[in-house]
Design a protein around this motif. Structure first.
Motif, PDB file in Angstrom:
ATOM      1  N   LYS A 212      51.490 -97.525  11.880  1.00 24.10           N
ATOM      2  CA  LYS A 212      52.290 -96.553  12.629  1.00 24.10           C
ATOM      3  C   LYS A 212      52.034 -95.136  12.139  1.00 24.10           C
ATOM      4  O   LYS A 212      51.880 -94.212  12.944  1.00 24.10           O
ATOM      5  CB  LYS A 212      53.777 -96.899  12.492  1.00 24.10           C
ATOM      6  N   TRP A 213      51.970 -94.971  10.841  1.00 18.33           N
ATOM      7  CA  TRP A 213      51.842 -93.632  10.274  1.00 18.33           C
ATOM      8  C   TRP A 213      50.432 -93.058  10.406  1.00 18.33           C
ATOM      9  O   TRP A 213      50.264 -91.856  10.638  1.00 18.33           O
ATOM     10  CB  TRP A 213      52.223 -93.646   8.792  1.00 18.33           C
TER      11      TRP A 213
ATOM     12  N   GLN B  57      46.513 -88.841  11.520  1.00 16.11           N
ATOM     13  CA  GLN B  57      46.036 -89.770  12.549  1.00 16.11           C
ATOM     14  C   GLN B  57      44.715 -89.294  13.148  1.00 16.11           C
ATOM     15  O   GLN B  57      43.833 -90.107  13.449  1.00 16.11           O
ATOM     16  CB  GLN B  57      47.112 -89.928  13.620  1.00 16.11           C
ATOM     17  N   ALA B  58      44.556 -87.986  13.311  1.00 15.87           N
ATOM     18  CA  ALA B  58      43.283 -87.441  13.797  1.00 15.87           C
ATOM     19  C   ALA B  58      42.181 -87.648  12.761  1.00 15.87           C
ATOM     20  O   ALA B  58      41.040 -87.998  13.104  1.00 15.87           O
ATOM     21  CB  ALA B  58      43.439 -85.959  14.126  1.00 15.87           C
ATOM     22  N   TYR B  59      42.518 -87.446  11.500  1.00 14.80           N
ATOM     23  CA  TYR B  59      41.590 -87.680  10.399  1.00 14.80           C
ATOM     24  C   TYR B  59      41.130 -89.135  10.397  1.00 14.80           C
ATOM     25  O   TYR B  59      39.931 -89.429  10.287  1.00 14.80           O
ATOM     26  CB  TYR B  59      42.302 -87.316   9.100  1.00 14.80           C
TER      27      TYR B  59
ATOM     28  N   LEU C 217      39.032 -83.402   5.600  1.00 13.91           N
ATOM     29  CA  LEU C 217      40.480 -83.560   5.712  1.00 13.91           C
ATOM     30  C   LEU C 217      41.130 -82.216   6.028  1.00 13.91           C
ATOM     31  O   LEU C 217      42.011 -82.129   6.906  1.00 13.91           O
ATOM     32  CB  LEU C 217      41.041 -84.127   4.408  1.00 13.91           C
ATOM     33  N   LYS C 218      40.690 -81.181   5.350  1.00 11.40           N
ATOM     34  CA  LYS C 218      41.260 -79.838   5.560  1.00 11.40           C
ATOM     35  C   LYS C 218      41.073 -79.388   7.007  1.00 11.40           C
ATOM     36  O   LYS C 218      42.014 -78.886   7.654  1.00 11.40           O
ATOM     37  CB  LYS C 218      40.612 -78.847   4.599  1.00 11.40           C
TER      38      LYS C 218
ATOM     39  N   THR D 293      43.084 -78.012  12.307  1.00  8.14           N
ATOM     40  CA  THR D 293      42.940 -78.118  13.764  1.00  8.14           C
ATOM     41  C   THR D 293      44.241 -78.602  14.394  1.00  8.14           C
ATOM     42  O   THR D 293      44.691 -78.081  15.426  1.00  8.14           O
ATOM     43  CB  THR D 293      41.798 -79.081  14.123  1.00  8.14           C
ATOM     44  N   THR D 294      44.870 -79.596  13.768  1.00 12.70           N
ATOM     45  CA  THR D 294      46.112 -80.142  14.310  1.00 12.70           C
ATOM     46  C   THR D 294      47.269 -79.160  14.204  1.00 12.70           C
ATOM     47  O   THR D 294      48.055 -78.998  15.137  1.00 12.70           O
ATOM     48  CB  THR D 294      46.480 -81.446  13.577  1.00 12.70           C
ATOM     49  N   SER D 295      47.376 -78.485  13.063  1.00 13.55           N
ATOM     50  CA  SER D 295      48.529 -77.613  12.820  1.00 13.55           C
ATOM     51  C   SER D 295      48.333 -76.195  13.340  1.00 13.55           C
ATOM     52  O   SER D 295      49.314 -75.476  13.562  1.00 13.55           O
ATOM     53  CB  SER D 295      48.816 -77.551  11.315  1.00 13.55           C
TER      54      SER D 295
END
Length: 532
Positions: A323-324, A490-492, A506-507, A512-514
């Motif tokens: 889930k996470w 989740q994108a990672y 990871l960075k 990109t997400t935030s």
């Protein structure tokens, strides 16, 4: 990690889509291994065939292989020297009291005769480490081409320590076969085996035939292909999960041998465990309407009483991490209870983990199983260089373990004995704030980015790579918000599963997400002392 808890008090504390470019490549392996166990001599006789596919832009003239059973050969190996340093730097007990040194039976690998595409291949030994060897290719391996490397091998298993060996008539077979090192944009990564400091391995498929006396139960990486044996494990496992009289495995052919085959795809490693008296438990976990996975555990007949809940803990761990972070991709998940005379927490391998926590209570056992099962994500699916960036494996996984413990128990495995009742009655968010306030106060001098081999103390390694990294991840959560952090992770997971991500990958995913610049937060990975 329990040693640091005596220093801590918690009462009264205040509340507090990156897209890959076409430049990325990685090598590809396909293993076919046959191995037979000699239970009396504590040894293995095997044959390895590995298809090595060169996806790099480089022409290769050799392939480095790990021969990690040789790490157990004497005290002069990299592992032997490291264990002596770690032992000398232990921070417990009376420093004037001399403890009796445990003498271990040596382990090693020999009988090697490498061939490449059926041509005899010369080898060069590493000058510093007997557990690495360079196999010289008779012809250069061009980009896009492949070779098949074969060799027989024999392994003498040590008595069980540092993740591998035998204990009585139980066998814990890890780091056991000749294994190609990783080759990537930074070159070859031939690394000696260490007790403190884990692995960097290449993805591939496995087909492994294991021959043992018929009385043995086997738990192994991947999926068991022998239908009759699998059905028997499931039948026995269902009965043992009823928590009534335990049913042990019996065979109709005592004194004979059997060969069991295991297969797996997109995996970094293969480990197997064999015992005549393993208590098999079995359940299933339906992650989605179209995805049901098998859940096995293999327990000691007189082991920890909390192990009766082992399949339940495994299932709950897989549910939470799926889930996470992202859905569990393999058809089976398993855990093995180690021998009672050992207490090291656990050691993970794809689809199976070894748990050695003989005195753990229910919350503690759930926590350690969850941590080790969680390594299927952070190591198994996201295949980072654990030796160089232990935090990307151990630390991020510890952050999720702490989330699991906080949500389920209002507990924390580091501070479990020191959490007052009123703190446990707080909301999950408030509880986590109190916990991380304390965790941040633990002295942690080395930076998170310190390579695992650079630590000369087990305590320092644990505090920095596990705890300090978890604090750093919690800092990311506070800065981004939990929902945004989860979306970023989740994108990672989606973009880098079954690959070898670096810290910068990871960075980029989280930025990109935030939509935020995270330079300052990632700079904390190189900060000495407390993060704040």
């Amino acid at each position: 990690m329990k040693r640091i808890c005596a220093l801590l008090m918690i009462a009264g504390l205040p509340l507090l889509g990156f897209t890959q470019t076409n430049n990325y490549w990685q090598q590809e392996l396909h293993y076919n291994i046959q191995v037979a166990l000699n239970e009396k001599q504590h040894s293995l006789k095997g044959g390895l065939s590995v298809e090595y596919i060169n996806h790099s832009p480089d022409t290769l003239k050799f392939i480095w292989f790990h021969l990690w059973p040789n790490a157990y050969k004497n005290k002069n190996t990299a592992m032997g020297k490291q264990m002596a340093i770690l032992k000398a730097n232990e921070k417990q007990g009376n420093p004037l009291e001399k403890k009796k040194e445990v003498e271990h039976e040596p382990g090693y690998i020999d009988g090697l005769k490498f061939e490449v595409n059926k041509q005899t291949a010369a080898t060069e030994n590493d000058t510093a480490n007997i557990d690495m060897i360079k196999v010289l290719l008779p012809q250069p391996l061009l980009p896009g081409k492949q070779v098949t490397v074969t060799t027989p091998f024999n392994v003498k298993l040590p008595d069980y320590y540092s993740r591998s060996g035998y204990s009585g008539q139980q066998f814990f077979v890890c780091q056991w076969y000749p294994k190609p090192a990783v080759y990537d944009t930074k070159g070859w990564h031939p690394i000696p085996y260490l007790d403190q400091g884990e692995f960097f391995s290449e993805y591939g498929s496995f087909k492994v035939d294991i021959t043992v006396p018929a009385e043995y139960v086997i738990g192994a990486t991947g999926s068991l292909q022998n239908k009759d044996e699998l059905a028997k494990y499931k039948q026995i496992g269902i009965e043992n999960n009823k928590d009534t009289k335990l049913v042990l495995y019996k065979t109709s052919t005592p004194g004979k041998t059997k060969t069991l085959q295991y297969t797996g795809e997109r995996m970094l490693d293969f480990a197997w465990f064999a015992a005549k008296d393993f208590v098999v438990r079995y359940d299933t976990l339906q992650l989605t309407p179209d995805n049901t996975i098998d859940v096995f555990s293999y327990g000691q007949p007189n082991g920890n009483k909390t192990w009766k809940n082992s399949t339940s803990y495994i299932k709950d761990a897989v549910r939470h991490y799926s889930k996470w972070i992202g859905q569990y991709p393999y058809p089976v998940v398993q855990a093995v209870e180690g021998p009672k005379n050992q207490s090291s927490g656990g050691m993970e391998y794809p689809t199976i983990t070894l748990i050695t926590s003989p005195n753990a209570k229910e919350e503690e056992m759930d926590g350690v199983i969850t941590h080790e099962v969680g390594h299927n994500w952070f190591m198994g699916i996201l295949g980072t260089n654990e030796r160089q960036y232990a935090w990307m494996d151990e630390g991020i996984n510890t952050y999720y373990q702490f989330r699991y413990e906080a949500e389920k128990y209002r507990s924390n495995s580091i501070l479990s004995s020191y959490i007052p009742k009123d703190i446990k009655e707080l909301s999950e968010d408030e509880f986590q704030a109190r916990i991380y306030e304390v965790l941040n106060s633990i002295p942690a001098e080395q930076p998170i980015n310190t390579p695992s081999a650079a630590f000369t103390s087990n305590e320092d390694y644990g505090i920095v790579e596990y705890v300090k990294t978890a604090v750093w991840m919690y800092t990311l959560e506070a800065a981004l918000g939990r929902d945004t952090l989860d979306k970023g992770m989740q994108a990672y997971f989606k973009d880098w599963q079954f690959k070898h991500p670096q810290p910068e990958d990871l960075k980029k995913e989280l930025e990109t997400t935030s939509g935020k610049n995270l330079d300052k937060l990632f700079d904390l990975l190189n900060k000495e002392g407390k993060l704040f």
